[in-house]
Write a protein that holds these residues in place. Sequence first.
Motif, short mmCIF file in Angstrom:
data_model
loop_
_atom_site.label_atom_id
_atom_site.label_comp_id
_atom_site.label_asym_id
_atom_site.label_seq_id
_atom_site.Cartn_x
_atom_site.Cartn_y
_atom_site.Cartn_z
N PHE A 97 32.33 -24.80 37.20
CA PHE A 97 33.43 -24.51 36.29
C PHE A 97 34.35 -25.71 36.13
CE2 PHE A 97 37.83 -22.76 35.84
CZ PHE A 97 37.72 -22.33 34.52
N ALA A 98 34.62 -26.41 37.24
CA ALA A 98 35.44 -27.63 37.18
C ALA A 98 34.76 -28.70 36.34
CB ALA A 98 35.70 -28.14 38.60
N GLY A 99 33.45 -28.88 36.54
CA GLY A 99 32.72 -29.86 35.74
C GLY A 99 32.71 -29.52 34.26
N TYR A 100 32.63 -28.23 33.95
CA TYR A 100 32.67 -27.81 32.54
C TYR A 100 34.02 -28.14 31.91
CZ TYR A 100 33.02 -24.75 28.50
OH TYR A 100 33.23 -24.27 27.23
N LEU A 101 35.12 -27.89 32.66
CA LEU A 101 36.45 -28.18 32.12
C LEU A 101 36.62 -29.67 31.86
CD1 LEU A 101 38.76 -25.89 34.32
CD2 LEU A 101 38.08 -25.54 31.94
N VAL A 102 36.16 -30.49 32.80
CA VAL A 102 36.29 -31.94 32.64
C VAL A 102 35.44 -32.42 31.47
CG1 VAL A 102 35.92 -34.18 33.73
CG2 VAL A 102 36.83 -32.27 35.07
N GLY A 103 34.19 -31.94 31.39
CA GLY A 103 33.32 -32.34 30.29
C GLY A 103 33.85 -31.92 28.94
N PHE A 104 34.44 -30.75 28.87
CA PHE A 104 35.02 -30.27 27.61
C PHE A 104 36.21 -31.13 27.20
CE2 PHE A 104 37.89 -27.59 25.14
CZ PHE A 104 37.03 -27.09 24.17
N GLN A 105 37.06 -31.48 28.15
CA GLN A 105 38.22 -32.30 27.86
C GLN A 105 37.83 -33.71 27.46
OE1 GLN A 105 41.08 -31.08 27.54
NE2 GLN A 105 42.46 -32.83 27.41
N MET A 106 36.69 -34.20 27.99
CA MET A 106 36.22 -35.55 27.65
C MET A 106 35.35 -35.55 26.39
SD MET A 106 35.17 -36.90 31.47
CE MET A 106 34.25 -38.27 30.77
N ILE A 122 23.31 -27.48 30.61
CA ILE A 122 24.70 -27.60 31.05
C ILE A 122 25.18 -29.01 30.72
CG2 ILE A 122 24.38 -25.91 32.89
CD1 ILE A 122 24.33 -28.20 34.88
N SER A 123 26.50 -29.21 30.76
CA SER A 123 27.06 -30.52 30.42
C SER A 123 26.73 -31.53 31.52
CB SER A 123 28.57 -30.41 30.22
OG SER A 123 29.21 -30.13 31.45
N ILE A 124 26.78 -32.80 31.14
CA ILE A 124 26.44 -33.87 32.09
C ILE A 124 27.41 -33.90 33.26
CG2 ILE A 124 26.23 -36.37 32.34
CD1 ILE A 124 25.37 -36.49 29.42
N ILE A 125 28.71 -33.78 32.96
CA ILE A 125 29.72 -33.82 34.02
C ILE A 125 29.55 -32.62 34.94
CG2 ILE A 125 32.18 -33.88 34.49
CD1 ILE A 125 31.12 -36.38 33.16
N GLN A 126 29.26 -31.48 34.36
CA GLN A 126 29.04 -30.27 35.16
C GLN A 126 27.87 -30.45 36.12
OE1 GLN A 126 28.59 -26.80 32.71
NE2 GLN A 126 28.10 -25.45 34.42
N GLN A 127 26.80 -31.08 35.63
CA GLN A 127 25.63 -31.33 36.46
C GLN A 127 25.94 -32.31 37.58
OE1 GLN A 127 22.92 -29.99 36.87
NE2 GLN A 127 21.19 -31.36 37.20
N MET A 128 26.70 -33.35 37.27
CA MET A 128 27.06 -34.35 38.29
C MET A 128 27.91 -33.72 39.40
SD MET A 128 27.95 -37.65 35.88
CE MET A 128 28.61 -38.56 37.27
N LYS A 221 39.24 -42.58 25.92
CA LYS A 221 39.35 -41.26 26.55
C LYS A 221 38.20 -41.01 27.51
CE LYS A 221 39.84 -36.36 25.40
NZ LYS A 221 39.90 -35.36 24.30
N ILE A 222 36.99 -41.39 27.10
CA ILE A 222 35.82 -41.22 27.98
C ILE A 222 35.95 -42.10 29.21
CG2 ILE A 222 33.34 -41.58 28.15
CD1 ILE A 222 33.11 -40.78 25.22
N GLY A 223 36.40 -43.34 29.02
CA GLY A 223 36.56 -44.24 30.16
C GLY A 223 37.58 -43.74 31.16
N VAL A 224 38.73 -43.26 30.64
CA VAL A 224 39.76 -42.72 31.52
C VAL A 224 39.26 -41.47 32.23
CG1 VAL A 224 42.06 -41.67 31.57
CG2 VAL A 224 41.66 -43.71 30.19
N GLY A 225 38.54 -40.62 31.48
CA GLY A 225 38.00 -39.40 32.07
C GLY A 225 37.02 -39.68 33.19
N LEU A 226 36.13 -40.65 32.98
CA LEU A 226 35.16 -41.00 34.02
C LEU A 226 35.84 -41.63 35.23
CD1 LEU A 226 32.23 -42.47 31.86
CD2 LEU A 226 32.29 -40.29 33.07
N LEU A 227 36.89 -42.43 34.97
CA LEU A 227 37.62 -43.05 36.07
C LEU A 227 38.25 -41.99 36.97
CD1 LEU A 227 38.79 -45.57 37.48
CD2 LEU A 227 40.71 -45.44 35.86
N PHE A 228 38.90 -41.02 36.36
CA PHE A 228 39.56 -39.99 37.15
C PHE A 228 38.57 -38.94 37.65
CE2 PHE A 228 43.27 -41.86 35.26
CZ PHE A 228 44.28 -41.65 36.20
N PHE A 229 37.40 -38.86 37.01
CA PHE A 229 36.37 -37.98 37.55
C PHE A 229 35.85 -38.53 38.88
CE2 PHE A 229 31.83 -36.64 37.77
CZ PHE A 229 32.06 -35.29 37.91
N GLY A 230 35.89 -39.86 39.01
CA GLY A 230 35.56 -40.47 40.31
C GLY A 230 36.54 -40.03 41.38
#
Length: 260
Positions: A97-106, A122-128, A221-230
């Motif tokens: 669910f957390a990965g889905y929210l992040v992927g949707f926002q990105m 499923i979304s890529i972020i959700q899978q990761m 936006k994608i770069g910032v999202g991936l940075l904070f996803f780390g």
Amino acid sequence: MDLLNFSVEDFKIFILVLSRVSILIFMFPIFRSPMFPDAAKAGLALLLSFLFFPSVKIHIQTIPSNAIEILIMILAESIIGLTLGLVVSIFFGAVQFAGYLVGFQMSFAIANVLDPLSGEQISIIQQMAYLMALILFLLFNGHLLMISAIQDSFGLIQVGFISIKKSLFFQIMTMSGNLFLLGIKISAPPFAACFFVDVAFGIISKFTPQIPILIVGMPIKIGVGLLFFGVSMKVIMIFTKSFVEQFPTTLRILILLMGS
């Protein structure tokens, strides 16, 4: 256990043990994958059942000869295994669910991949996020704690019998409600970062409409999202470690609530 003197009553008890173990095995995230052979799942369930069978204490006189009563006891064992396996499913559901929210926002909601564990898109972020939590769960020996809990359950819950209390439903509902809270906590850093990026570009587009925000803003936006996803990966590690540490206590509470 003497396989050469395996009586009919022993076989009935073994089937009950197998029912509890097999449900847990098939609900475990790794074994839910269609890529994992069904024969291997069944073999592992049989192996664990043979290992647990000698420690099961039950009076032969309590085993009914009626087929309907035997089916009811198998159903009771399945409910026990289902309830214990639900604890792990809820945690990994929160991570997804957390990965889905992040992927949707990105804006990654449309970029889906095939999940080999569930066979769904499923979304890529959700899978990761899911795979990260799964690896950490195994590294923290969560699977060993699950096997230990199965063994303990046979000493606390008589085979073939279950006592469903009202407090059991409240406990499961509480854990299900925490799914969304945990998912929001994990996704908070990248979700908030992407939100502030949207706000910043909204202000920029208001004062300088000549800038192509959709073209410039998306990569940023994608770069910032991936940075904070780390950063969220560290959060996932913290929550996974905390979950595994509380795992035996949570399972024991459920086992006691289902005991007679």
